[in-house]
Design an enzyme around this catalytic site. Structure first.
Site, PDB file in Angstrom:
ATOM      1  N   HIS A  33       5.447  10.681  -6.268  1.00  0.00           N
ATOM      2  CA  HIS A  33       4.043  10.343  -6.903  1.00  0.00           C
ATOM      3  C   HIS A  33       3.803   9.273  -7.174  1.00  0.00           C
ATOM      4  O   HIS A  33       4.535   8.039  -6.651  1.00  0.00           O
ATOM      5  CB  HIS A  33       4.189  11.121  -8.562  1.00  0.00           C
ATOM      6  CG  HIS A  33       5.171  10.271  -9.648  1.00  0.00           C
ATOM      7  ND1 HIS A  33       6.232  11.407  -9.055  1.00  0.00           N
ATOM      8  CD2 HIS A  33       5.297   9.380  -9.817  1.00  0.00           C
ATOM      9  CE1 HIS A  33       7.676  10.822  -9.981  1.00  0.00           C
ATOM     10  NE2 HIS A  33       6.609   8.912 -10.654  1.00  0.00           N
ATOM     11  N   GLN A  59       1.001  -1.380   0.318  1.00  0.00           N
ATOM     12  CA  GLN A  59      -0.127   0.192  -0.303  1.00  0.00           C
ATOM     13  C   GLN A  59       0.643   1.367  -0.298  1.00  0.00           C
ATOM     14  O   GLN A  59       2.060   0.795   0.506  1.00  0.00           O
ATOM     15  CB  GLN A  59      -1.268  -0.073   1.080  1.00  0.00           C
ATOM     16  CG  GLN A  59      -0.142  -0.070   2.661  1.00  0.00           C
ATOM     17  CD  GLN A  59      -1.203  -0.181   3.459  1.00  0.00           C
ATOM     18  OE1 GLN A  59      -0.995   0.558   4.750  1.00  0.00           O
ATOM     19  NE2 GLN A  59      -2.152  -1.228   3.550  1.00  0.00           N
ATOM     20  N   GLU A 108      -4.460   2.884  -0.191  1.00  0.00           N
ATOM     21  CA  GLU A 108      -4.880   3.558   0.458  1.00  0.00           C
ATOM     22  C   GLU A 108      -4.999   4.811   0.934  1.00  0.00           C
ATOM     23  O   GLU A 108      -4.198   5.673   1.742  1.00  0.00           O
ATOM     24  CB  GLU A 108      -4.672   2.676   1.816  1.00  0.00           C
ATOM     25  CG  GLU A 108      -5.143   3.337   3.262  1.00  0.00           C
ATOM     26  CD  GLU A 108      -4.068   2.705   4.617  1.00  0.00           C
ATOM     27  OE1 GLU A 108      -4.411   3.703   5.746  1.00  0.00           O
ATOM     28  OE2 GLU A 108      -2.991   2.274   4.150  1.00  0.00           O
ATOM     29  N   GLU A 160       2.324   9.653 -12.188  1.00  0.00           N
ATOM     30  CA  GLU A 160       2.633   8.968 -14.152  1.00  0.00           C
ATOM     31  C   GLU A 160       1.823   8.220 -14.779  1.00  0.00           C
ATOM     32  O   GLU A 160       1.698   7.072 -14.536  1.00  0.00           O
ATOM     33  CB  GLU A 160       3.932   9.416 -12.895  1.00  0.00           C
ATOM     34  CG  GLU A 160       4.747   9.300 -14.895  1.00  0.00           C
ATOM     35  CD  GLU A 160       6.757   8.966 -14.186  1.00  0.00           C
ATOM     36  OE1 GLU A 160       7.238   9.121 -15.490  1.00  0.00           O
ATOM     37  OE2 GLU A 160       6.356   8.574 -13.314  1.00  0.00           O
TER      38      GLU A 160
END
Length: 422
Positions: free
Chosen positions: A181, A77, A149, A228
């Site tokens: 990112h 996560q 998450e 991205e």
């Protein structure tokens, strides 16, 4: 001068036209770094490479750090705080094509967690919302694939609250620069980013070639976090996906087979950071190096990366291999010189003002043992292993830059390393 770090089987340092082999297995390092060579501790040699035609012999390095978290850890996560889950949900489902997997609610603490990802088509469904939260958490901690998450602190969605929003980690002036990112690999980023823009998504970089490493663009989610969008450079081979049920076609704007491929963090010293994430069970895969910065990729693939691709001296070849990868990676961005600059104040981990990014999460077989091993290796333990409400056993440790990593007790068997099914 760019340098490239790749995976085993051996280490060579190129200076001018001469290459010095290290006889012991280790990293293959090619090219000339901008300053002191950075390789993972403790296999980091105190060596400065120059352009001399006859460099001095180099000693064999000690073995690279090994995993201390048991078999098959899962990079599970990336946690981001959000202001309004009703605004975030359409972006992650209708735009990125993810599924809402399950939610966890903590009324006493006044926050909720929403988990999104790309599940396999034949996956057993999550327990319903009416099921005990412990059952939903146990189901979640048995998933082998990466999730996003989203954490909602109750009340931030109310305009009357005065809440000013979260920091996306990319603004140096805000003091929040650190997290970078998410990355999603798609077949056609030009079409994907164009469709997202037409749907009202903010585009921060139109999809176009970036130097010689492929076509990519950037978009922002409703809280300003960047995603991205990267072009898949070649079809994956059967060996690069896991067996079992195929992935269902995406229902978003990202095409039929999106891959949640990376989470980017800026790091001061890649040697220290790579060593930490290797102790979390990740393999050093490859790097992409540019004039002023380098990108180091780590993951836990089903098979070792091929040296003729991941370890190629040719940067486009490494990128092409990487953009077909189907295992989630941690992308460590090193801006050259930060590791030796006494004026550099470090990066922001997102958990004090300005807040935004929260942590990475790894599922492991024995949280308590992993915490003790990481402590013995000199890493900071932020929360000791123990139950958290009715959501299982967790702990928190800090990486060398202060980014938090949550360790989560695995539910079920260890399984096999994950790559998104083809």
């Amino acid at each position: 001068m760019a340098f490239a770090v790749a995976a085993p089987p051996r280490l060579r340092i190129t200076s001018g036209s001469r290459a010095l082999p290290w006889s012991r297995p280790g990293y293959a390092v090619t090219g000339t770094p901008p300053s002191a060579l950075s390789v993972p501790r403790p296999c980091r040699a105190a060596v400065r490479v120059t352009m001399a035609s006859s460099p001095l012999p180099l000693p064999s390095p000690p073995a690279a750090p090994k995993s201390v978290v048991g078999a098959n850890p899962i990079f599970a996560q990336t946690m981001l705080r959000i202001a309004d889950p009703t605004r975030s949900a359409p972006f992650y489902t209708d735009i990125l094509g993810m599924s809402l997997l399950t939610t966890l609610e903590f009324p006493d603490l006044k926050f909720s967690l929403y988990f999104y990802g790309y599940p396999p088509a034949d996956e057993e469904p999550a327990p319903p919302a009416s099921a005990p939260q412990a059952d939903r958490a146990a189901w979640l901690w048995a998933r082998p694939y990466p999730t996003v998450e989203l954490t909602h602190n109750w009340g931030t969605e109310d305009p009357a609250s005065g809440f000013g929003g979260y920091d996306n980690g990319n603004d140096a002036e805000s003091g929040g620069r650190g997290y970078g990112h998410l990355g999603v690999i798609v077949d056609d980023p030009v079409a994907t980013v164009g469709a997202m823009e037409a749907a009202g998504v903010k585009v921060t970089r139109p999809a176009s070639p970036f130097q010689d490493v492929g076509v990519l663009g950037f978009v922002a989610d409703p809280d300003g976090y960047l995603v991205e969008i990267i072009r898949r450079e070649r079809p994956a081979t059967a060996a690069e996906g896991t067996s079992g049920g195929a992935s269902p076609p995406s229902t978003g704007l990202v095409g039929p087979d999106p891959v949640l491929a990376q989470t980017m963090l800026r790091v001061r010293d890649p040697g220290a950071s790579v060593a930490f994430y290797r102790r979390l069970g990740l393999t050093y895969l490859t790097s992409l190096s540019f004039d002023s910065f380098s990108l180091h990729f780590l993951g836990a693939p089903p098979a070792e990366p091929p040296v003729d691709a991941a370890g190629s001296d040719d940067r486009p070849t490494r990128a092409s291999w990487l953009w077909a990868f189907r295992t989630p990676t941690v992308e460590l961005t090193h801006n050259h010189g930060t590791e030796t600059d006494p004026e550099f104040g470090g990066y922001h981990n997102g958990n004090s003002e300005p807040r935004g990014f929260g942590h990475l999460g790894f599922i492991v077989s024995d949280v308590g043992a992993a915490v003790e091993a990481l402590r013995a290796a000199g890493h900071k333990v932020v929360r000791e292993a123990g139950p958290f409400a009715d959501a299982g056993v967790i702990a928190f440790v800090a990486d060398p830059d202060g980014y938090l990593v949550e360790l989560i007790q695995r539910e079920g068997g260890e399984g096999e390393p994950y790559a998104k099914p083809i």
